[in-house]
Design a protein around this motif. Structure first.
Motif, PDB file in Angstrom:
ATOM      1  N   CYS A  46       0.850  -1.193   0.000  1.00 19.73           N
ATOM      2  CA  CYS A  46       0.000   0.000   0.000  1.00 19.73           C
ATOM      3  C   CYS A  46       0.886   1.243   0.000  1.00 19.73           C
ATOM      4  N   PRO A  60       1.547   5.541  -2.074  1.00 22.28           N
ATOM      5  CA  PRO A  60       0.924   6.743  -2.656  1.00 22.28           C
ATOM      6  C   PRO A  60       0.138   6.488  -3.927  1.00 22.28           C
ATOM      7  N   SER A  61       0.536   5.502  -4.700  1.00 23.51           N
ATOM      8  CA  SER A  61      -0.170   5.225  -5.955  1.00 23.51           C
ATOM      9  C   SER A  61      -1.587   4.697  -5.712  1.00 23.51           C
ATOM     10  N   ASP A  62      -1.870   4.296  -4.484  1.00 20.28           N
ATOM     11  CA  ASP A  62      -3.205   3.779  -4.167  1.00 20.28           C
ATOM     12  C   ASP A  62      -4.188   4.872  -3.770  1.00 20.28           C
ATOM     13  N   ASN A  63      -3.703   6.088  -3.569  1.00 21.51           N
ATOM     14  CA  ASN A  63      -4.612   7.199  -3.290  1.00 21.51           C
ATOM     15  C   ASN A  63      -5.546   7.410  -4.480  1.00 21.51           C
ATOM     16  N   ARG A 107     -10.616  13.858   2.994  1.00 21.43           N
ATOM     17  CA  ARG A 107     -10.512  12.403   2.960  1.00 21.43           C
ATOM     18  C   ARG A 107     -11.875  11.778   3.225  1.00 21.43           C
ATOM     19  N   SER A 163     -10.603   5.513   3.869  1.00 20.82           N
ATOM     20  CA  SER A 163      -9.270   4.959   3.653  1.00 20.82           C
ATOM     21  C   SER A 163      -9.364   3.761   2.717  1.00 20.82           C
ATOM     22  N   TYR A 172       1.931   2.995   5.723  1.00 20.44           N
ATOM     23  CA  TYR A 172       1.342   4.037   4.878  1.00 20.44           C
ATOM     24  C   TYR A 172      -0.151   3.752   4.731  1.00 20.44           C
ATOM     25  N   ALA A 190      -3.465   4.886   2.471  1.00 21.56           N
ATOM     26  CA  ALA A 190      -3.938   5.576   1.268  1.00 21.56           C
ATOM     27  C   ALA A 190      -5.413   5.929   1.445  1.00 21.56           C
ATOM     28  N   TYR A 191      -5.810   7.070   0.848  1.00 22.94           N
ATOM     29  CA  TYR A 191      -7.180   7.563   1.031  1.00 22.94           C
ATOM     30  C   TYR A 191      -7.833   7.894  -0.316  1.00 22.94           C
TER      31      TYR A 191
END
Length: 231
Positions: free
Chosen positions: A27, A29-32, A81, A84, A94, A96-97
């Protein structure tokens, strides 16, 4: 019992192998997920948040305090946000949202060994939660959003920082650090002048006086009240 334990471990291992699991090793930053863009409510826009002012001048009985706008290096949009998406496991955690972006209207003023910050903020109007499996993402309900105006003034450390509650803020609660609420006054006298409908916050030797229609009307420092001079 042993077979049940083995089955549990196997289930966890299978879950970690798929990106759809909430807890996983990869998980990042690319999962935001950016859900779209949003805006401040009409109620919030009625407030004077100083973002069009370049110079603020305040005067006490014996001194003048002049604050000049400074460029803010980080002008990234604000983010609301909604829920999540995933949370990493391991040494570096980390989360992500899924989020909505809104315009960054933060302002910063410097001068006379003093700093003043004005930071509009929007947050989700419900408790943050994990995205339910196989459920359509929750749409953002603007009328349920929490909106507040964070104000920070420092002339001598540590200074004062609190928030003016605007929309859907529970005024029976206070949060620390930096979440303390301003107190509302129907009227207040500052250096012989009467002001109506004022939000006030003081911490240590610094204080901030705020009006919905006039913006920041006064500052307090070194046992002096500096009332704002309008151009």
């Amino acid at each position: 019992m042993k077979n049940l334990f083995v089955l549990l471990l196997l289930s966890i291992a299978i879950c970690l192998a798929y990106s759809s699991c909430y807890y996983r090793r990869n998980c990042g930053p690319s999962d935001n997920i950016k859900l779209g863009e949003t805006d401040y409510s009409d109620k919030f826009k009625e407030y004077n948040i100083e973002h069009l002012e370049d110079t603020l001048i305040f005067k006490s009985s014996s001194n003048v305090l002049t604050l000049i706008r400074q460029d803010i290096q980080d002008k990234r949009p604000g983010a609301v946000r909604e829920y999540s998406v995933c949370k990493g496991i391991g040494v570096k955690v980390y989360t992500a949202y899924a989020y909505y972006e809104y315009e960054n209207l933060n302002s910063m003023f410097y001068g006379d060994s003093a700093t003043l910050r004005v930071s509009p903020n929007i947050s989700a109007g419900k408790n943050m939660r994990r995205k339910p499996l196989r459920i359509i993402p929750i749409s953002a309900e603007k009328n349920m959003r929490r909106e507040a105006l964070y104000l920070s003034f420092t002339k001598k450390m540590p200074g004062a920082k609190g928030r003016v509650p605007i929309s859907n803020i529970d005024t029976t609660k206070t949060y620390s650090p930096f979440g303390e609420l301003f107190k509302y006054h129907e009227s207040i006298e500052l250096n012989g002048e009467i002001f109506q409908h004022i939000w006030f916050f003081k911490r240590y030797q610094e204080g901030i006086y705020y009006s919905k229609n006039l913006g920041i009307v006064a500052l307090e420092a070194d046992n002096e009240i500096f009332v704002r001079i309008k151009p």
